[in-house]
Structures are given as structure tokens and as C-alpha cells.
Design a protein around this motif. Sequence first.
Motif, PDB file in Angstrom:
ATOM      1  N   VAL A   1      -2.878  -6.676   0.271  1.00 15.37           N
ATOM      2  CA  VAL A   1      -2.231  -5.695  -0.752  1.00 15.37           C
ATOM      3  C   VAL A   1      -2.554  -4.030  -0.753  1.00 15.37           C
ATOM      4  CG1 VAL A   1      -1.773  -5.402  -3.293  1.00 15.37           C
ATOM      5  CG2 VAL A   1      -2.263  -7.723  -2.309  1.00 15.37           C
ATOM      6  N   LYS A   2      -1.571  -3.470  -0.402  1.00 16.97           N
ATOM      7  CA  LYS A   2      -1.754  -1.908  -0.158  1.00 16.97           C
ATOM      8  C   LYS A   2      -1.516  -1.264  -1.523  1.00 16.97           C
ATOM      9  CE  LYS A   2      -0.358   1.469   3.441  1.00 16.97           C
ATOM     10  NZ  LYS A   2       0.244   1.897   4.571  1.00 16.97           N
ATOM     11  N   THR A   3      -2.217  -0.301  -1.727  1.00  8.48           N
ATOM     12  CA  THR A   3      -2.283   0.599  -2.989  1.00  8.48           C
ATOM     13  C   THR A   3      -2.732   2.001  -2.583  1.00  8.48           C
ATOM     14  OG1 THR A   3      -3.000   0.809  -5.215  1.00  8.48           O
ATOM     15  CG2 THR A   3      -4.648  -0.221  -3.566  1.00  8.48           C
ATOM     16  N   GLY A   4      -2.252   2.943  -3.327  1.00  3.08           N
ATOM     17  CA  GLY A   4      -2.649   4.393  -3.319  1.00  3.08           C
ATOM     18  C   GLY A   4      -3.571   4.452  -4.643  1.00  3.08           C
ATOM     19  N   LEU A   5      -4.154   3.656  -5.178  1.00  3.64           N
ATOM     20  CA  LEU A   5      -5.129   3.777  -6.430  1.00  3.64           C
ATOM     21  C   LEU A   5      -6.523   4.043  -5.462  1.00  3.64           C
ATOM     22  CD1 LEU A   5      -4.130   1.057  -8.679  1.00  3.64           C
ATOM     23  CD2 LEU A   5      -3.471   3.260  -8.866  1.00  3.64           C
ATOM     24  N   ASP A   6      -7.210   5.069  -6.333  1.00  7.32           N
ATOM     25  CA  ASP A   6      -8.676   5.528  -5.813  1.00  7.32           C
ATOM     26  C   ASP A   6      -9.612   4.004  -5.986  1.00  7.32           C
ATOM     27  OD1 ASP A   6      -7.810   7.992  -5.218  1.00  7.32           O
ATOM     28  OD2 ASP A   6      -8.634   8.708  -7.413  1.00  7.32           O
ATOM     29  N   ASN A   7      -9.270   3.399  -7.050  1.00 12.26           N
ATOM     30  CA  ASN A   7      -9.936   1.984  -7.001  1.00 12.26           C
ATOM     31  C   ASN A   7      -9.154   0.820  -7.015  1.00 12.26           C
ATOM     32  OD1 ASN A   7     -12.053   0.138  -7.928  1.00 12.26           O
ATOM     33  ND2 ASN A   7     -11.839   0.501 -10.061  1.00 12.26           N
ATOM     34  N   PRO A   8      -9.156   0.498  -5.890  1.00  8.29           N
ATOM     35  CA  PRO A   8      -8.480  -0.942  -5.243  1.00  8.29           C
ATOM     36  C   PRO A   8      -8.806  -2.070  -6.120  1.00  8.29           C
ATOM     37  CG  PRO A   8      -8.776   0.329  -3.332  1.00  8.29           C
ATOM     38  CD  PRO A   8      -9.647   0.749  -4.455  1.00  8.29           C
ATOM     39  N   ALA A   9      -9.824  -2.080  -6.442  1.00 10.65           N
ATOM     40  CA  ALA A   9     -10.533  -3.400  -7.265  1.00 10.65           C
ATOM     41  C   ALA A   9     -10.012  -3.444  -8.572  1.00 10.65           C
ATOM     42  CB  ALA A   9     -11.884  -3.461  -7.162  1.00 10.65           C
ATOM     43  N   SER A  10      -9.563  -2.231  -8.999  1.00 11.07           N
ATOM     44  CA  SER A  10      -8.715  -2.680 -10.564  1.00 11.07           C
ATOM     45  C   SER A  10      -7.463  -3.414 -10.578  1.00 11.07           C
ATOM     46  CB  SER A  10      -8.609  -0.948 -11.019  1.00 11.07           C
ATOM     47  OG  SER A  10      -7.525  -0.429 -10.312  1.00 11.07           O
ATOM     48  N   LEU A  11      -7.037  -3.585  -9.444  1.00  7.54           N
ATOM     49  CA  LEU A  11      -5.637  -4.629  -9.333  1.00  7.54           C
ATOM     50  C   LEU A  11      -6.122  -5.843  -9.349  1.00  7.54           C
ATOM     51  CD1 LEU A  11      -3.653  -2.625  -6.432  1.00  7.54           C
ATOM     52  CD2 LEU A  11      -3.118  -2.536  -9.110  1.00  7.54           C
ATOM     53  N   ILE A  12      -7.477  -6.320  -8.983  1.00  4.56           N
ATOM     54  CA  ILE A  12      -7.572  -7.557  -8.900  1.00  4.56           C
ATOM     55  C   ILE A  12      -7.230  -8.667 -10.085  1.00  4.56           C
ATOM     56  CG2 ILE A  12      -9.374  -9.358  -8.599  1.00  4.56           C
ATOM     57  CD1 ILE A  12     -10.565  -7.196  -6.389  1.00  4.56           C
ATOM     58  N   PRO A  13      -7.798  -7.982 -11.435  1.00  2.21           N
ATOM     59  CA  PRO A  13      -7.333  -9.001 -12.544  1.00  2.21           C
ATOM     60  C   PRO A  13      -5.834  -9.141 -12.654  1.00  2.21           C
ATOM     61  CG  PRO A  13      -9.208  -7.230 -13.296  1.00  2.21           C
ATOM     62  CD  PRO A  13      -8.446  -6.968 -11.733  1.00  2.21           C
ATOM     63  N   THR A  14      -4.997  -8.194 -12.325  1.00  2.00           N
ATOM     64  CA  THR A  14      -3.361  -8.477 -12.570  1.00  2.00           C
ATOM     65  C   THR A  14      -3.072  -9.414 -11.565  1.00  2.00           C
ATOM     66  OG1 THR A  14      -3.640  -6.265 -13.612  1.00  2.00           O
ATOM     67  CG2 THR A  14      -1.425  -7.008 -12.816  1.00  2.00           C
ATOM     68  N   ILE A  15      -3.510  -9.060 -10.256  1.00  2.00           N
ATOM     69  CA  ILE A  15      -3.064 -10.013  -9.220  1.00  2.00           C
ATOM     70  C   ILE A  15      -3.414 -11.316  -9.299  1.00  2.00           C
ATOM     71  CG2 ILE A  15      -3.119 -10.339  -6.665  1.00  2.00           C
ATOM     72  CD1 ILE A  15      -3.379  -7.327  -6.396  1.00  2.00           C
ATOM     73  N   ARG A  16      -4.559 -11.666  -9.931  1.00  2.00           N
ATOM     74  CA  ARG A  16      -5.224 -12.951 -10.148  1.00  2.00           C
ATOM     75  C   ARG A  16      -4.246 -13.475 -10.988  1.00  2.00           C
ATOM     76  NH1 ARG A  16     -10.161 -15.137  -9.115  1.00  2.00           N
ATOM     77  NH2 ARG A  16     -10.909 -13.144  -9.057  1.00  2.00           N
ATOM     78  N   ARG A  17      -3.891 -12.941 -12.366  1.00  2.00           N
ATOM     79  CA  ARG A  17      -3.058 -13.424 -13.315  1.00  2.00           C
ATOM     80  C   ARG A  17      -1.762 -13.829 -12.523  1.00  2.00           C
ATOM     81  NH1 ARG A  17      -5.416  -9.561 -16.739  1.00  2.00           N
ATOM     82  NH2 ARG A  17      -3.513  -7.989 -16.195  1.00  2.00           N
ATOM     83  N   GLU A  18      -1.138 -13.020 -11.725  1.00  2.00           N
ATOM     84  CA  GLU A  18       0.291 -13.307 -11.098  1.00  2.00           C
ATOM     85  C   GLU A  18       0.213 -14.714 -10.257  1.00  2.00           C
ATOM     86  OE1 GLU A  18       3.137 -11.965 -11.593  1.00  2.00           O
ATOM     87  OE2 GLU A  18       2.195 -10.302 -12.844  1.00  2.00           O
ATOM     88  N   VAL A  19      -0.892 -14.816  -9.290  1.00  2.00           N
ATOM     89  CA  VAL A  19      -1.184 -16.021  -8.864  1.00  2.00           C
ATOM     90  C   VAL A  19      -1.195 -17.178  -9.837  1.00  2.00           C
ATOM     91  CG1 VAL A  19      -2.704 -17.199  -7.272  1.00  2.00           C
ATOM     92  CG2 VAL A  19      -2.348 -14.966  -6.710  1.00  2.00           C
ATOM     93  N   GLY A  20      -2.069 -17.183 -10.746  1.00  2.00           N
ATOM     94  CA  GLY A  20      -2.239 -17.933 -11.765  1.00  2.00           C
ATOM     95  C   GLY A  20      -0.928 -18.400 -12.429  1.00  2.00           C
ATOM     96  N   ALA A  21       0.135 -17.647 -12.590  1.00  2.00           N
ATOM     97  CA  ALA A  21       1.289 -17.812 -13.049  1.00  2.00           C
ATOM     98  C   ALA A  21       2.086 -18.882 -12.479  1.00  2.00           C
ATOM     99  CB  ALA A  21       2.049 -16.410 -13.302  1.00  2.00           C
TER     100      ALA A  21
END
Length: 236
Positions: free
Chosen positions: A188-208
Motif C-alpha cells: 500500500v503506497k501513501t504520502g503520509l508521514d506516518n504510514p503505520a497510521s493507516l493500519i487500523p483502517t486497512i485492517r477493518r477493510e480486510v475484516g469487512a
Amino acid sequence: VKEPDGSVRYEGSGYQPIIDFYQQLMDRIRTVTGVTEVTDTQVLPLLRNPVEATPEPFTIAGRSEKEQLVRIRPVATNFFSTMGVAILAGRHLEPTDRRGRPGVALVNEAFVRQHFAGETPVGKRLQFTLPDFQIGGRGYFFGERLSAGAEIVGVVSDIRFLTLSEPAVPNVYMSSDQMTTRLRVLAVKTGLDNPASLIPTIRREVGAIAPTLPVEFGVYADTITASIARQRLAMA
């Protein structure tokens, strides 16, 4: 389906549901705020991947040479653009390079040096001599590839998969639609300074869509740093 006599009978649509699942998952992740692109592959460079591509025998059409071995790696059609890997000749893999279409492949510089020195590889054809990834083959539970060969349509820069200090080895890349494996890695590519901040949201998308699917997360910059930890320690 295992029959009473011990034989195995295959039903269903092969690996098409797996193709559809990963496409749906990547489409969902692309909608997450902060995500700029998503791609997938079987093995991500420098990552301690649980499964490495096994070298397969192949021949080059029109040549009388003996079988040789090469790793054939399935990747999404946007893998090289997402990872910043240059196309040196020919074309990228494209969305039209799908299941049921004629097999196509990209090769890396190391493959060209070893097998096409002084020649143009684009347009040449690779023949896979083991049908292990078709129904009934030993590798079918690991992955599926319907085509018995592939036309080389492009050349890409070398990627060092194991360590940055080891030279790249010959590799062949096919579309994940044309060579489909069960175990995949999403990048997953992002321009955010803290890429790890995306993990909880992506985890929810997988779980859905797959609440029981075991998933591991990591920041790729940390993977690169860990891959050269020994050299950094020696320099320090």
C-alpha cells in the motif's frame, strides 16, 4: 473433492474466486483516505516472505537448449509502476493480460544477460515444461496457471529480492490473473508521514470481507532498514 477410492475430483471455477477476492480487497483499500495506490505480489523484495517462488523448468521456443530453471513471479499489473521499477523495453503488464488470454511475461535484466545476450527478448516465447499449476498438478493447491507458455512482452530493471548486497538473478514476471497463488502480499503506497497510521483502517477493510483471514502488517521502510541492520552495525 476426495472420492471413496482416494482419488481427487476438482469442482468449481478454479482460482477465479481468489482473483476476485484480491481485486475486491485492493479496490476497498484504495478508498482509504491517505492511500495513493495498492498492488500485490507473491513475494515482496527484502521481506522475510513465508513462501519464495520455486524455480521452474522452461525452454525458449525455437532453441534446442536443455531445460533451465527460473523463478516465475506473479505480480499485479501495476506492481512495477507502484514500486518504482523501470520498464526498459517493450510494455508493462496490462489489465487485458487476464485469465483465459494468451500468456505474457516480463523478464528482468539478469534474465536477458543470461539468455538473450546481444538479442532482443521481446517477442520471444517461453515454454513451461511442467503443468504443475493446472488442475491435477502437484502445485495446484499452491497456485494456478492455465497457460503452458508465455510471450515476452517487456524487460524490467533488476530487483534484489533477498538482500541488497547480492546480485539480482534471472526472474520472469506474470500477471497475478494469469498465474494466481493463494498467499499474497499487498503493498500500500501513501504520502503520509506516518504510514503505520493507516493500519487500523486497512485492517477493518480486510475484516469487512474476510473476518477470519490471518493478516500481518508492517511498514516497508522498516523492512529495508532491517535488511541492512548487520552492515549498519559493522559500520558503527
